[in-house]
Design an enzyme around this catalytic site. Structure first.
Site, PDB file in Angstrom:
ATOM      1  N   GLY A  14       0.822  -1.204   0.000  1.00  0.00           N
ATOM      2  CA  GLY A  14       0.000   0.000   0.000  1.00  0.00           C
ATOM      3  C   GLY A  14       0.850   1.245   0.000  1.00  0.00           C
ATOM      4  O   GLY A  14       2.083   1.185  -0.128  1.00  0.00           O
ATOM      5  N   MET A  22       1.510   3.186   2.433  1.00  0.00           N
ATOM      6  CA  MET A  22       2.343   3.335   3.623  1.00  0.00           C
ATOM      7  C   MET A  22       2.637   2.022   4.345  1.00  0.00           C
ATOM      8  O   MET A  22       3.363   2.023   5.329  1.00  0.00           O
ATOM      9  CB  MET A  22       1.675   4.302   4.611  1.00  0.00           C
ATOM     10  CG  MET A  22       1.603   5.727   4.094  1.00  0.00           C
ATOM     11  SD  MET A  22       0.860   6.868   5.292  1.00  0.00           S
ATOM     12  CE  MET A  22      -0.833   6.292   5.283  1.00  0.00           C
ATOM     13  N   VAL A  40       1.431  -5.782   3.334  1.00  0.00           N
ATOM     14  CA  VAL A  40       0.604  -6.828   3.923  1.00  0.00           C
ATOM     15  C   VAL A  40       1.133  -8.182   3.473  1.00  0.00           C
ATOM     16  O   VAL A  40       1.403  -8.397   2.281  1.00  0.00           O
ATOM     17  CB  VAL A  40      -0.878  -6.673   3.520  1.00  0.00           C
ATOM     18  CG1 VAL A  40      -1.717  -7.799   4.126  1.00  0.00           C
ATOM     19  CG2 VAL A  40      -1.414  -5.319   3.959  1.00  0.00           C
ATOM     20  N   LYS A  42       0.146  -6.872   8.745  1.00  0.00           N
ATOM     21  CA  LYS A  42       0.255  -5.531   8.174  1.00  0.00           C
ATOM     22  C   LYS A  42       1.373  -4.796   8.892  1.00  0.00           C
ATOM     23  O   LYS A  42       1.382  -4.720  10.121  1.00  0.00           O
ATOM     24  CB  LYS A  42      -1.073  -4.793   8.343  1.00  0.00           C
ATOM     25  CG  LYS A  42      -1.103  -3.387   7.743  1.00  0.00           C
ATOM     26  CD  LYS A  42      -2.494  -2.794   7.901  1.00  0.00           C
ATOM     27  CE  LYS A  42      -2.580  -1.382   7.326  1.00  0.00           C
ATOM     28  NZ  LYS A  42      -3.946  -0.805   7.473  1.00  0.00           N
ATOM     29  N   ASP A  84     -12.882   6.624   5.664  1.00  0.00           N
ATOM     30  CA  ASP A  84     -12.277   6.119   4.425  1.00  0.00           C
ATOM     31  C   ASP A  84     -12.968   4.856   3.938  1.00  0.00           C
ATOM     32  O   ASP A  84     -12.327   3.890   3.551  1.00  0.00           O
ATOM     33  CB  ASP A  84     -10.779   5.857   4.630  1.00  0.00           C
ATOM     34  CG  ASP A  84     -10.022   5.743   3.297  1.00  0.00           C
ATOM     35  OD1 ASP A  84     -10.515   6.293   2.288  1.00  0.00           O
ATOM     36  OD2 ASP A  84      -8.947   5.116   3.280  1.00  0.00           O
TER      37      ASP A  84
END
Length: 293
Positions: free
Chosen positions: A22, A24, A27, A42, A137
């Site tokens: 992702g 930042m 995973v 994560k 989000d």
């Protein structure tokens, strides 16, 4: 190059493979040694660990997940910090996200399937709102499934990384033990956009960090529209143009004509109201949706 290599161990979990990178975090799929079940690990990427606010948000997400423990929110098994300093979370293994499913289907979902997904997400969001948490989000990529079988779709809400978490307060945990959700301090400046453009409520474009639960109602309305119409209610390539549409233009509810009842269209229209006060609460939405089924 992945941060963690195959065979790396975190507590009783052994890394199997990298599954996603992702903006930042990374995973991984890992195996839980005692029972052999898969879990998701994560990890915040090292370059972001120098930013105190991002570390705080990552850890706040872990604490919020630990605090919630809801059947429609992804389960957290453990969290901590790796020897190198990167914080991590160990989560239940849900390898499919709704974004992937929508790409595969390539069009609108059956109204009954769409309503089932939305109802499950509404249950998750209502549980957050009951505890003063705003997700901020909601989007298909943050909706996880154990498999891509829409006939038996069971979804869970994930990624509370941008969630607005209230100051700590004592509440009852599912085990009936007193629990406190205390958040680490993050920046309170209002100039940064928090969220994903396509799903952001009008007020979220203006003041991301002060929105309330009605922003999640709006995002769920966007997703409900998308599942039924096979497209988003507002489409633009440039940020400023998309912002204009969300702030000032009404949604194309006519695109839902023929696929759902007038009452469902009116409910989605209310969820997509420009004024937060004109939107239903999440509990009110659930009550109305159930009454229409």
């Amino acid at each position: 190059m992945p941060m963690l290599s195959q065979g790396f161990r975190i507590e009783d979990h052994e890394i199997i493979r990298l599954t996603a990178i992702g903006a930042m975090s990374e995973v991984y799929e890992a195996r839980h040694g005692p029972d052999g079940n898969s879990v998701a690990v994560k990890v915040l990427s090292p370059e972001w660990c120098l930013h105190e606010e991002l570390v705080a948000r990552f850890l706040n997400e872990a604490r919020a997940l630990e605090y919630m423990q809801h059947e429609r929110i992804v389960n957290l098994f453990a969290y901590g910090t790796l020897p190198g300093g990167s914080p991590f979370m160990i989560l239940e293994w849900l390898p499919v996200d709704l974004h992937q499913v929508l790409i595969h289907t390539g069009g609108p979902l059956a109204p009954s399937v769409a309503a089932r997904i939305i109802r499950q997400l509404a249950d998750a969001l209502a549980a957050l709102h009951d505890r003063g948490i705003v997700h901020r989000d909601l989007k298909p990529a943050n909706v996880l499934l154990p498999q891509d079988d829409l006939a038996r779709v069971e979804v869970k809400l994930a990624d509370l990384g941008l969630a607005k978490v209230p100051p700590g307060e004592a509440v009852s945990h599912l085990s009936w033990e007193p629990r406190t959700l205390s958040s680490l301090p993050v920046s309170t400046g209002g100039g940064t956009l928090l969220g994903t453009w396509d799903y952001m409520a009008p007020e979220q474009w203006i003041q991301s960090k002060t929105v309330d639960s009605k922003a999640d109602v709006y995002a769920l309305g966007v997703l409900f529209f998308q599942l039924l119409a096979g497209r988003l209610p507002f489409i633009a390539e440039q940020q400023k143009d998309l912002m204009y549409l969300h702030l000032l233009e009404p949604p194309r509810l006519d695109l839902l004509a023929g696929s759902v009842s007038n009452s469902i269209r009116e409910l989605i229209g209310a969820m997509l109201s420009k004024k937060p006060s004109s939107r239903p609460t999440m509990r009110e939405f659930i009550e109305q949706l159930v009454g229409m089924s």
